[in-house]
Design an enzyme around this catalytic site. Structure first.
Site, PDB file in Angstrom:
ATOM      1  N   SER A 254     -28.581 -13.421 -15.808  1.00 47.66           N
ATOM      2  CA  SER A 254     -29.348 -14.402 -15.049  1.00 47.66           C
ATOM      3  C   SER A 254     -30.723 -13.844 -14.746  1.00 47.66           C
ATOM      4  O   SER A 254     -30.875 -12.648 -14.481  1.00 47.66           O
ATOM      5  CB  SER A 254     -28.624 -14.728 -13.735  1.00 47.66           C
ATOM      6  OG  SER A 254     -29.485 -15.366 -12.820  1.00 47.66           O
ATOM      7  N   LYS A 255     -31.717 -14.713 -14.770  1.00 44.67           N
ATOM      8  CA  LYS A 255     -33.073 -14.264 -14.461  1.00 44.67           C
ATOM      9  C   LYS A 255     -33.190 -13.801 -13.016  1.00 44.67           C
ATOM     10  O   LYS A 255     -34.138 -13.118 -12.658  1.00 44.67           O
ATOM     11  CB  LYS A 255     -34.072 -15.389 -14.757  1.00 44.67           C
ATOM     12  CG  LYS A 255     -34.189 -15.689 -16.251  1.00 44.67           C
ATOM     13  CD  LYS A 255     -35.168 -16.808 -16.543  1.00 44.67           C
ATOM     14  CE  LYS A 255     -35.226 -17.093 -18.038  1.00 44.67           C
ATOM     15  NZ  LYS A 255     -36.138 -18.191 -18.383  1.00 44.67           N
ATOM     16  N   ARG A 256     -32.205 -14.135 -12.207  1.00 43.57           N
ATOM     17  CA  ARG A 256     -32.208 -13.685 -10.812  1.00 43.57           C
ATOM     18  C   ARG A 256     -31.542 -12.322 -10.655  1.00 43.57           C
ATOM     19  O   ARG A 256     -31.569 -11.742  -9.576  1.00 43.57           O
ATOM     20  CB  ARG A 256     -31.499 -14.721  -9.935  1.00 43.57           C
ATOM     21  CG  ARG A 256     -32.231 -16.047  -9.830  1.00 43.57           C
ATOM     22  CD  ARG A 256     -31.536 -16.990  -8.870  1.00 43.57           C
ATOM     23  NE  ARG A 256     -30.212 -17.345  -9.331  1.00 43.57           N
ATOM     24  CZ  ARG A 256     -29.949 -18.319 -10.190  1.00 43.57           C
ATOM     25  NH1 ARG A 256     -30.947 -19.039 -10.692  1.00 43.57           N
ATOM     26  NH2 ARG A 256     -28.718 -18.598 -10.561  1.00 43.57           N
ATOM     27  N   ASP A 257     -30.916 -11.821 -11.726  1.00 43.59           N
ATOM     28  CA  ASP A 257     -30.231 -10.531 -11.681  1.00 43.59           C
ATOM     29  C   ASP A 257     -31.271  -9.417 -11.625  1.00 43.59           C
ATOM     30  O   ASP A 257     -32.004  -9.185 -12.579  1.00 43.59           O
ATOM     31  CB  ASP A 257     -29.350 -10.381 -12.934  1.00 43.59           C
ATOM     32  CG  ASP A 257     -28.448  -9.158 -12.876  1.00 43.59           C
ATOM     33  OD1 ASP A 257     -28.732  -8.257 -12.049  1.00 43.59           O
ATOM     34  OD2 ASP A 257     -27.484  -9.091 -13.651  1.00 43.59           O
ATOM     35  N   GLN A 262     -35.399  -8.023 -17.510  1.00 42.07           N
ATOM     36  CA  GLN A 262     -35.036  -9.035 -18.492  1.00 42.07           C
ATOM     37  C   GLN A 262     -36.179  -9.542 -19.346  1.00 42.07           C
ATOM     38  O   GLN A 262     -35.984 -10.381 -20.215  1.00 42.07           O
ATOM     39  CB  GLN A 262     -34.375 -10.214 -17.765  1.00 42.07           C
ATOM     40  CG  GLN A 262     -33.111  -9.778 -17.060  1.00 42.07           C
ATOM     41  CD  GLN A 262     -32.278 -10.960 -16.619  1.00 42.07           C
ATOM     42  OE1 GLN A 262     -32.233 -11.982 -17.281  1.00 42.07           O
ATOM     43  NE2 GLN A 262     -31.602 -10.809 -15.504  1.00 42.07           N
TER      44      GLN A 262
END
Length: 489
Positions: A254-257, A262
């Site tokens: 996830s881009k929020r990880d 990323q």
């Protein structure tokens, strides 16, 4: 359809180049090169609300940095352009008009509020929301009323009844959908901009794309695109859908990880080598024959086999990436490693960008000390901390070493020898360590560990005599005196 393999990578200029998108581009690149085909870059910029300034340029810049190049695109041209979708609106309109004329598409005047209400009603009944077809067969009078109200229509594709869509996926084998799974879907938005699934099908056909390799999130898009192909009597390309990339906790990337960087630009800025990142990404969802994991680009091109695309999710292993980058750094020329690492010391304020020749020569030797353990360029700042800080903060392991009974004797003898040493070179320092061994009778760890800890503050590190030489006589003697004072020697 052409006999030559033609693939495409079609980014949206909505931000930076993500690892998942980079993998899609890289696999398409390997596929094209392996089969002596062509790779096309097509910019899918119809989602104008999400497009960001510089998004296209950034994506292409870091694709090139990674080692992916292409044969056709908006930046270099080609025989199948334009290569930006917003420059192809007239092309799409021709096919929209044909579908409307043939009754395979129609205008829908439902408002967003009406569509939301319809979906909520379906959910309340436990149904999967999909367009009901309420405006499928409007009369001329109904259309006139809506036009009079000033409603702007979208255009929907008339999904055939009782039709099965089957394709042989390069990764997953046979995949089947039923037309009843879909409501009539929008091919042109109220703004007049075509939707993804319509534009991409038109583009892939006109650009003679033979193979479409993309992420598994596009599987559900495939039957819609097949509907367009069927409507015009075109042969669809061969589809292949790569598995998800998961993090080390086996969750979707996830881009929020925050645990995993990323975006390719982040790895560039941290001083990763593009060759290493190319190698690492190539193994995310594809495996070669054998146990070898280090491959240069030309080898990857020659051995790439789409039959070996994985059906299991790929795991993004940060530690493996660091290991792999370290392998590439160890194999690189020292000059290239210095060029990779030095800007990070300047950025961290450890060095002046206008350093003199003597300082430059010194720092090059410092970087060379860590070449074999450096995992990425920015790590040089942490690794070389002892060369830029006068004060040493001893950790628990270092303090344990300094508490050993022989330490005062070893450090006192070694200090006395260094004070009288005129040639402060690694070879001379090495000789004084041996002389200290001879005088004190202490050897091995009982000799080397106290000297290393007292001079560097570390329990392990690079070649000790060279590290001491680069720290300089004044600083080393001062550190030894400081430790001896603490030990009350």
């Amino acid at each position: 359809m052409t006999n030559q393999v033609r693939v495409r990578y079609a980014p949206s200029p909505t931000g930076h180049l993500h690892i998942g998108n980079a993998r899609t581009a890289l696999f398409n690149y390997l596929y094209a090169k392996h089969f002596n085909g062509k790779m096309v870059i097509r910019i899918e910029d119809t989602d104008d609300k999400r497009n960001v300034a510089g998004g296209e340029e950034s994506q292409l810049k870091f694709l090139k940095w990674l080692g992916v190049d292409w044969d056709e695109g908006a930046d270099i041209g080609g025989d199948y352009g334009p290569y930006r979708q917003m420059e192809r609106l007239d092309i799409y309109q021709k096919y929209v008009d044909e579908l409307l004329e043939r009754g395979l598409a129609y205008k829908c005047y439902m408002t967003e509020e009406e569509l939301d209400e319809e979906r909520e009603g379906q959910r309340a009944k436990g149904q999967v929301p999909k367009y009901s077809g309420a405006h499928r067969d409007l009369t001329a009078e109904q259309i006139a009323v809506f036009e009079e109200e000033g409603r702007k229509p979208s255009i929907r594709f008339r999904v055939p009844d009782n039709t099965t869509y089957t394709f042989m996926d390069m990764v997953r084998g046979k995949i089947t959908f039923e037309s009843s799974d879909f409501g009539d879907w929008v091919i042109v938005k109220k703004s007049g901009i075509p939707t993804y699934n319509f534009a991409v099908a038109i583009d892939d056909h006109l650009m003679e794309i033979t193979n479409v390799l993309r992420g598994e999130e596009h599987i559900s898009n495939t039957p819609k695109q097949m509907m367009v192909y069927e409507a015009f009597g075109w042969e669809p390309p061969q589809f292949g859908h790569m598995t998800l990339i998961l993090n080390e906790e086996r969750k979707k990337l996830s881009k929020r990880d925050q645990h995993i960087l990323q975006f390719i630009e982040q790895y560039h800025n941290l001083g990763y080598l593009p060759e290493a990142l190319f190698n690492f990404i190539a193994l995310l969802g594809w495996s070669p024959v054998g146990e070898e994991e280090i491959f240069d680009k030309e080898t990857l091109i020659s051995i790439f086999d789409p039959e070996r695309l994985s059906t299991s999710a790929a795991i993004f292993d940060r530690h493996k990436l660091k290991w792999m980058n370290n392998e590439y750094i160890k194999a690189a020329d020292l000059g290239d490693v210095i060029e990779l690492a030095m800007p990070h010391l300047v950025e961290a304020g450890k060095l002046s960008a206008n350093m003199d020749a003597a300082t430059k020569e010194w720092v090059e030797k410092v970087i060379a000390l860590y070449k074999d353990q450096l995992r990425y360029g920015a790590e040089i700042v942490e690794l070389t901390d002892m060369f830029f800080n006068k004060e040493i903060a001893f950790d628990e392991g270092a303090m344990d070493v300094l508490q050993e009974e022989q330490v005062p004797e070893v450090l006192q003898v070694f200090t006395d020898k260094l004070i009288h040493l005129e040639d402060f070179s690694k070879d001379a320092i090495k000789a004084q360590i041996k002389a200290t061994q001879k005088e004190t009778g202490h050897r091995g760890k009982r000799l080397f560990m106290p000297i290393r800890v007292a001079t560097t503050g570390q329990t392990h590190g690079p070649e000790l005599p060279m590290a001491i030489e680069l720290l300089g006589k004044e600083d080393v003697v001062a550190r030894l005196d400081q430790v001896l004072n603490k030990l009350d020697a």
